[in-house]
Design a protein around this motif. Sequence first.
Motif, PDB file in Angstrom:
ATOM      1  N   ALA A 209       0.835  -1.205   0.000  1.00  0.00           N
ATOM      2  CA  ALA A 209       0.000   0.000   0.000  1.00  0.00           C
ATOM      3  C   ALA A 209       0.867   1.253   0.000  1.00  0.00           C
ATOM      4  O   ALA A 209       0.575   2.224  -0.730  1.00  0.00           O
ATOM      5  N   ILE A 210       1.930   1.261   0.779  1.00  0.00           N
ATOM      6  CA  ILE A 210       2.826   2.424   0.821  1.00  0.00           C
ATOM      7  C   ILE A 210       3.546   2.593  -0.513  1.00  0.00           C
ATOM      8  O   ILE A 210       3.667   3.705  -1.031  1.00  0.00           O
ATOM      9  N   SER A 211       3.998   1.483  -1.104  1.00  0.00           N
ATOM     10  CA  SER A 211       4.677   1.550  -2.404  1.00  0.00           C
ATOM     11  C   SER A 211       3.740   2.079  -3.483  1.00  0.00           C
ATOM     12  O   SER A 211       4.122   2.942  -4.286  1.00  0.00           O
ATOM     13  N   ALA A 212       2.512   1.568  -3.506  1.00  0.00           N
ATOM     14  CA  ALA A 212       1.530   2.025  -4.500  1.00  0.00           C
ATOM     15  C   ALA A 212       1.175   3.494  -4.276  1.00  0.00           C
ATOM     16  O   ALA A 212       1.065   4.268  -5.234  1.00  0.00           O
ATOM     17  N   ALA A 213       1.013   3.889  -3.008  1.00  0.00           N
ATOM     18  CA  ALA A 213       0.691   5.284  -2.694  1.00  0.00           C
ATOM     19  C   ALA A 213       1.839   6.212  -3.088  1.00  0.00           C
ATOM     20  O   ALA A 213       1.611   7.307  -3.599  1.00  0.00           O
ATOM     21  N   LEU A 214       3.072   5.772  -2.867  1.00  0.00           N
ATOM     22  CA  LEU A 214       4.236   6.584  -3.247  1.00  0.00           C
ATOM     23  C   LEU A 214       4.301   6.761  -4.761  1.00  0.00           C
ATOM     24  O   LEU A 214       4.501   7.878  -5.255  1.00  0.00           O
ATOM     25  N   LEU A 215       4.090   5.685  -5.498  1.00  0.00           N
ATOM     26  CA  LEU A 215       4.103   5.766  -6.955  1.00  0.00           C
ATOM     27  C   LEU A 215       2.984   6.675  -7.462  1.00  0.00           C
ATOM     28  O   LEU A 215       3.200   7.533  -8.331  1.00  0.00           O
ATOM     29  N   LEU A 216       1.793   6.521  -6.911  1.00  0.00           N
ATOM     30  CA  LEU A 216       0.660   7.351  -7.315  1.00  0.00           C
ATOM     31  C   LEU A 216       0.892   8.813  -6.936  1.00  0.00           C
ATOM     32  O   LEU A 216       0.514   9.720  -7.687  1.00  0.00           O
ATOM     33  N   THR A 217       1.532   9.054  -5.804  1.00  0.00           N
ATOM     34  CA  THR A 217       1.862  10.429  -5.405  1.00  0.00           C
ATOM     35  C   THR A 217       2.802  11.069  -6.415  1.00  0.00           C
ATOM     36  O   THR A 217       2.619  12.240  -6.788  1.00  0.00           O
ATOM     37  N   LEU A 218       3.785  10.325  -6.885  1.00  0.00           N
ATOM     38  CA  LEU A 218       4.718  10.855  -7.886  1.00  0.00           C
ATOM     39  C   LEU A 218       4.008  11.156  -9.212  1.00  0.00           C
ATOM     40  O   LEU A 218       4.272  12.179  -9.845  1.00  0.00           O
ATOM     41  N   VAL A 219       3.092  10.270  -9.611  1.00  0.00           N
ATOM     42  CA  VAL A 219       2.322  10.500 -10.839  1.00  0.00           C
ATOM     43  C   VAL A 219       1.457  11.746 -10.685  1.00  0.00           C
ATOM     44  O   VAL A 219       1.395  12.594 -11.588  1.00  0.00           O
ATOM     45  N   LEU A 220       0.790  11.881  -9.538  1.00  0.00           N
ATOM     46  CA  LEU A 220      -0.050  13.058  -9.297  1.00  0.00           C
ATOM     47  C   LEU A 220       0.778  14.339  -9.259  1.00  0.00           C
ATOM     48  O   LEU A 220       0.347  15.374  -9.777  1.00  0.00           O
ATOM     49  N   LEU A 221       1.949  14.279  -8.675  1.00  0.00           N
ATOM     50  CA  LEU A 221       2.837  15.438  -8.640  1.00  0.00           C
ATOM     51  C   LEU A 221       3.231  15.851 -10.052  1.00  0.00           C
ATOM     52  O   LEU A 221       3.200  17.035 -10.399  1.00  0.00           O
ATOM     53  N   TYR A 222       3.578  14.874 -10.889  1.00  0.00           N
ATOM     54  CA  TYR A 222       3.921  15.170 -12.286  1.00  0.00           C
ATOM     55  C   TYR A 222       2.742  15.824 -13.005  1.00  0.00           C
ATOM     56  O   TYR A 222       2.904  16.815 -13.715  1.00  0.00           O
ATOM     57  N   ARG A 223       1.552  15.266 -12.837  1.00  0.00           N
ATOM     58  CA  ARG A 223       0.360  15.826 -13.502  1.00  0.00           C
ATOM     59  C   ARG A 223       0.038  17.231 -13.010  1.00  0.00           C
ATOM     60  O   ARG A 223      -0.412  18.081 -13.778  1.00  0.00           O
ATOM     61  N   PHE A 224       0.274  17.486 -11.724  1.00  0.00           N
ATOM     62  CA  PHE A 224       0.035  18.819 -11.190  1.00  0.00           C
ATOM     63  C   PHE A 224       1.013  19.827 -11.799  1.00  0.00           C
ATOM     64  O   PHE A 224       0.617  20.913 -12.231  1.00  0.00           O
ATOM     65  N   VAL A 225       2.271  19.451 -11.854  1.00  0.00           N
ATOM     66  CA  VAL A 225       3.283  20.335 -12.444  1.00  0.00           C
ATOM     67  C   VAL A 225       2.984  20.555 -13.928  1.00  0.00           C
ATOM     68  O   VAL A 225       3.099  21.673 -14.439  1.00  0.00           O
ATOM     69  N   TYR A 226       2.563  19.509 -14.632  1.00  0.00           N
ATOM     70  CA  TYR A 226       2.202  19.622 -16.048  1.00  0.00           C
ATOM     71  C   TYR A 226       1.077  20.641 -16.230  1.00  0.00           C
ATOM     72  O   TYR A 226       1.150  21.516 -17.096  1.00  0.00           O
ATOM     73  N   LEU A 227       0.042  20.530 -15.403  1.00  0.00           N
ATOM     74  CA  LEU A 227      -1.091  21.460 -15.503  1.00  0.00           C
ATOM     75  C   LEU A 227      -0.656  22.887 -15.187  1.00  0.00           C
ATOM     76  O   LEU A 227      -1.039  23.825 -15.879  1.00  0.00           O
ATOM     77  N   ARG A 228       0.167  23.055 -14.169  1.00  0.00           N
ATOM     78  CA  ARG A 228       0.604  24.394 -13.772  1.00  0.00           C
ATOM     79  C   ARG A 228       1.554  25.028 -14.788  1.00  0.00           C
ATOM     80  O   ARG A 228       1.692  26.229 -14.835  1.00  0.00           O
TER      81      ARG A 228
END
Length: 165
Positions: free
Chosen positions: A51-70
């Motif tokens: 769960a922590i590994s999946a959450a960490l990976l998803l957090t990195l993907v979300l961070l990338y998408r946020f930076v892309y949008l900004r």
Amino acid sequence: MTKPLPIRDFEHIVLQPRRMQFVIDELPAIAVCGAGWIYGGMEGRPFTAFAISAALLLTLVLLYRFVYLRRTRYYIGREQIISKHGVLSRETDYMEQYRIVDFVEHQSLMQQLCGLKTVRIFSMDRNTPRLDLIGIRRGFDVVTLIRERVEYNKRKKGIYEITNH
């Protein structure tokens, strides 16, 4: 709604998607990520490391998408609409305004609740036949602004549309 300024009163306008558009687009992933972090933090549960590994990976993907949008910008100039987007590699799309043929404004339920909209621009441009301006404030009448510039550029270049109804 405010009436747009005449074309000669300003050179270009810069638009950027609002931050809330990220929440609208990524709400399910944000919820799953949060649940993964919460479950991963519980003692004595099976698969907490997963769960922590999946959450960490998803957090990195979300961070990338946020930076892309900004980092996405829409420049509405006198003759072109320029869209710049990307994080690791940047792409710039140019759309000549005299080639624009139609507009659509769309609001999902979440966009309605947050006061945002998406403006879809259709053109005869080969590389960019459709351009979506996402996360634009609902009260900003971007369609009228672009439409006036389109008409101005068509008159300037002597382009007339002939329709057969």
